[in-house]
Enzyme design. Structure first.
Site, mmCIF file in Angstrom:
data_model
loop_
_atom_site.group_PDB
_atom_site.id
_atom_site.type_symbol
_atom_site.label_atom_id
_atom_site.label_comp_id
_atom_site.label_asym_id
_atom_site.label_seq_id
_atom_site.Cartn_x
_atom_site.Cartn_y
_atom_site.Cartn_z
ATOM 1 N N SER A 77 0.830 -1.195 0.000
ATOM 2 C CA SER A 77 0.000 0.000 0.000
ATOM 3 C C SER A 77 0.872 1.256 0.000
ATOM 4 C CB SER A 77 -0.947 -0.055 1.195
ATOM 5 O OG SER A 77 -2.019 0.810 1.019
ATOM 6 N N ASP A 121 -9.051 -4.464 -5.735
ATOM 7 C CA ASP A 121 -8.519 -3.919 -4.490
ATOM 8 C C ASP A 121 -9.335 -2.682 -4.102
ATOM 9 O OD1 ASP A 121 -6.920 -2.422 -2.597
ATOM 10 O OD2 ASP A 121 -5.191 -3.623 -3.209
ATOM 11 N N HIS A 130 -7.291 -6.123 -0.248
ATOM 12 C CA HIS A 130 -6.189 -5.181 -0.358
ATOM 13 C C HIS A 130 -4.852 -5.908 -0.286
ATOM 14 C CE1 HIS A 130 -4.061 -1.499 -0.264
ATOM 15 N NE2 HIS A 130 -3.784 -1.488 1.025
#
Length: 517
Positions: A227, A455, A483
């Protein structure tokens, strides 16, 4: 990823964020690297300046900190332009390799604001046994986060009030309350952490990573970032391309997308993930929606949020918080990050439809890292601090209102919350240092960029964008939900990533791992 009312890239522990087109010119760069890492020549590290040499030459004092882990601290300059000035400490944790060691593997969970030390504590599930046998796993709290000179701004009660602000304002009074609350957040950070704020940006954290690389004795950096951690990794590669050994950037952020546009794109990602959740829900007998169409169920969700806005849901935790629309949205969004949490979301929504929001509140607390005693980690504050210095945000609240209108068109349930979440950056007490631009890392060896097709927090198009920008970017896709992709159930993704980290064998550019059946 950002928390609602935080700014910046999405990650495992936050909501609204920053956080691609594939160019044929990069296809040749994707077909690279075979052979064993032990035999391959490693990148030659560039020598640090004389003023920085003492930081690279320091010796870490590792101490046992339980369960096979060792902990230490490294010293870095607060301001890299004045390395002889104030020093700060970076907290580290290490799980030593169990087999024939290649070197160290630094890992970052995202956020910004996620603790890398806490993340590394879960190394035995976060990384495969193959990888753990070959690398010392190194977790670290980036500057401003956790135990590394943390940014602290507000008490737990003040953060409760801040999160409770109506981030889907319907009246001028609600807009003013949101503006006043955002100003108060920024002012509190300036008052309590003003000395740190100019120096908590990602570029400084990337320079810290290079100090860690040198201190750990690695000529080239091996790194797994998820991320927001993909942004940190890409910034590192752009600053130190010749010091890259292997970077896996999973759940990628596109650094070239302007801040408010990235909010809109991320909000759309949550809408896509909600659609996938509903389609799965309809196949379960316990699905709490009366409708069996996406359109109908989305209408039921809209009605639930509207009810919570008018009359807060029941809070069975007994802590006095009103479960209004903002807390309800946070509770819905949190389990979308992990498909394994979808059954819990079904149950929580069933209770919410009957007026009880307790389960959704518990999920929101997980997102915010709020403890049962009402205290918070510094995740929310560091998330805001890092992103407000990393990216140029508009200084006029009207820009956020206009952005919310556009975001609602593609994300009617989440657009307001993601867009208004950045508002404190309009009033931030220090100017941003970063810019939204493409990162090329020219001269770096192959860098693997991983994207998941549905996602919720870092849309797949961002992975395409980052992979196309990096001069040696290699795109690995996963047809999946949730995710990030590595170690979430795809044997295909896990094998590709493991082979790359251990043997520097990159996949073919554009490889797509199939949906898990």
């Amino acid at each position: 990823m950002k928390i609602v009312r935080s700014a910046g890239p999405a990650g495992p522990s936050a909501l609204s964020g920053r956080v691609r087109r594939v160019a044929a010119a990069f296809l040749a760069l994707a077909l690279v690297a075979t052979g064993c890492a032990d035999e391959q020549e490693k990148p030659r590290a560039e020598a640090p300046t004389p003023a920085l040499q003492p930081f690279y030459s320091q010796t870490l004092d590792w101490k046992d900190c339980g369960d096979g882990f060792q902990c230490s601290r490294a010293e870095v300059p607060l301001d890299y332009s004045a390395p002889s000035g104030e020093k700060i400490g970076i907290s580290l944790i290490r799980l030593p390799a169990t087999g024939k060691r290649i070197g160290s593997l630094l890992i970052n969970p995202g956020g910004p604001g996620g603790s890398g030390v806490e993340y590394a504590r879960a190394a035995r599930s976060v990384l495969s046994e193959k990888v753990r046998s070959r690398f010392d796993v190194i977790g670290f709290d980036p500057r401003g986060v956790g135990e590394s000179s943390p940014v602290r701004c507000m008490s737990g009660g003040d953060l409760d009030a801040y999160v409770s602000l109506d981030a889907s304002p319907d009246t001028p009074a609600e807009v003013k309350a949101l503006e006043d609350g955002s100003k108060a957040f920024a002012t509190a950070c300036g008052a309590k952490a003003g000395r740190l704020l100019p120096f908590v940006g990602t570029a400084d954290a990337a320079r810290d990573m290079d100090v860690l690389r040198g201190v750990l004795g690695d000529s080239g950096l091996s790194y797994l970032g998820k991320s927001y951690g993909t942004y940190l990794g890409a910034v590192y590669a752009d600053l130190f391309p010749k010091k890259v050994r292997a970077l896996v950037l999973d759940g990628a952020v596109d650094p070239s997308v302007p801040a408010l546009k990235s909010n809109e794109t991320q909000a759309k990602g949550f809408e896509v993930a909600m659609t996938a959740f509903l389609q799965d829900c309809f196949e379960d007998g316990a699905c709490p929606f009366s409708s069996r169409t996406v359109e109908g169920a989305m209408k039921e969700l809209s009605d639930l949020l509207a009810r919570a806005d008018e009359h807060p849901l029941k809070n069975g935790l007994g802590d006095g918080r009103e479960i209004n629309e903002s807390w309800t949205v946070l509770g819905v969004v949190t389990p979308l990050y992990n498909r394994d949490s979808w059954p819990a979301l079904r149950e929580a929504l069933g209770h919410a439809f009957n007026g009880d929001g307790t389960d959704l509140l518990r999920m929101a607390d997980l997102m915010l890292d709020r403890k049962s005693d009402g205290s918070y980690s510094n995740q929310t504050e560091s998330n805001m601090a890092i992103n407000c210095v990393d990216h140029p945000y508009p200084k006029d609240a009207a820009a956020y209102a206009e952005g919310a209108v556009e975001a609602r068109k593609v994300a009617p349930h989440f657009g307001n919350f993601v867009m208004w979440g950045s508002l404190p950056c309009a009033y931030w007490p220090v100017a941003p240092k970063g810019t939204d631009k493409k990162l090329t890392a020219a001269g770096a060896p192959p860098i693997v960029v991983v994207g998941t097709s549905r996602d919720p927090a870092t849309p797949y198009e961002w992975a395409e964008g980052l992979a196309s920008q990096l001069s040696s970017g290699v795109l690995l896709g996963f047809d999946g939900d949730g995710h990030t992709a590595y170690r979430t159930g795809s044997e295909c993704v896990d094998k590709v990533v493991d082979d790359y980290l251990i043997s520097l064998k990159a996949p073919k550019h554009g490889t797509m791992c199939p949906k898990i059946t």
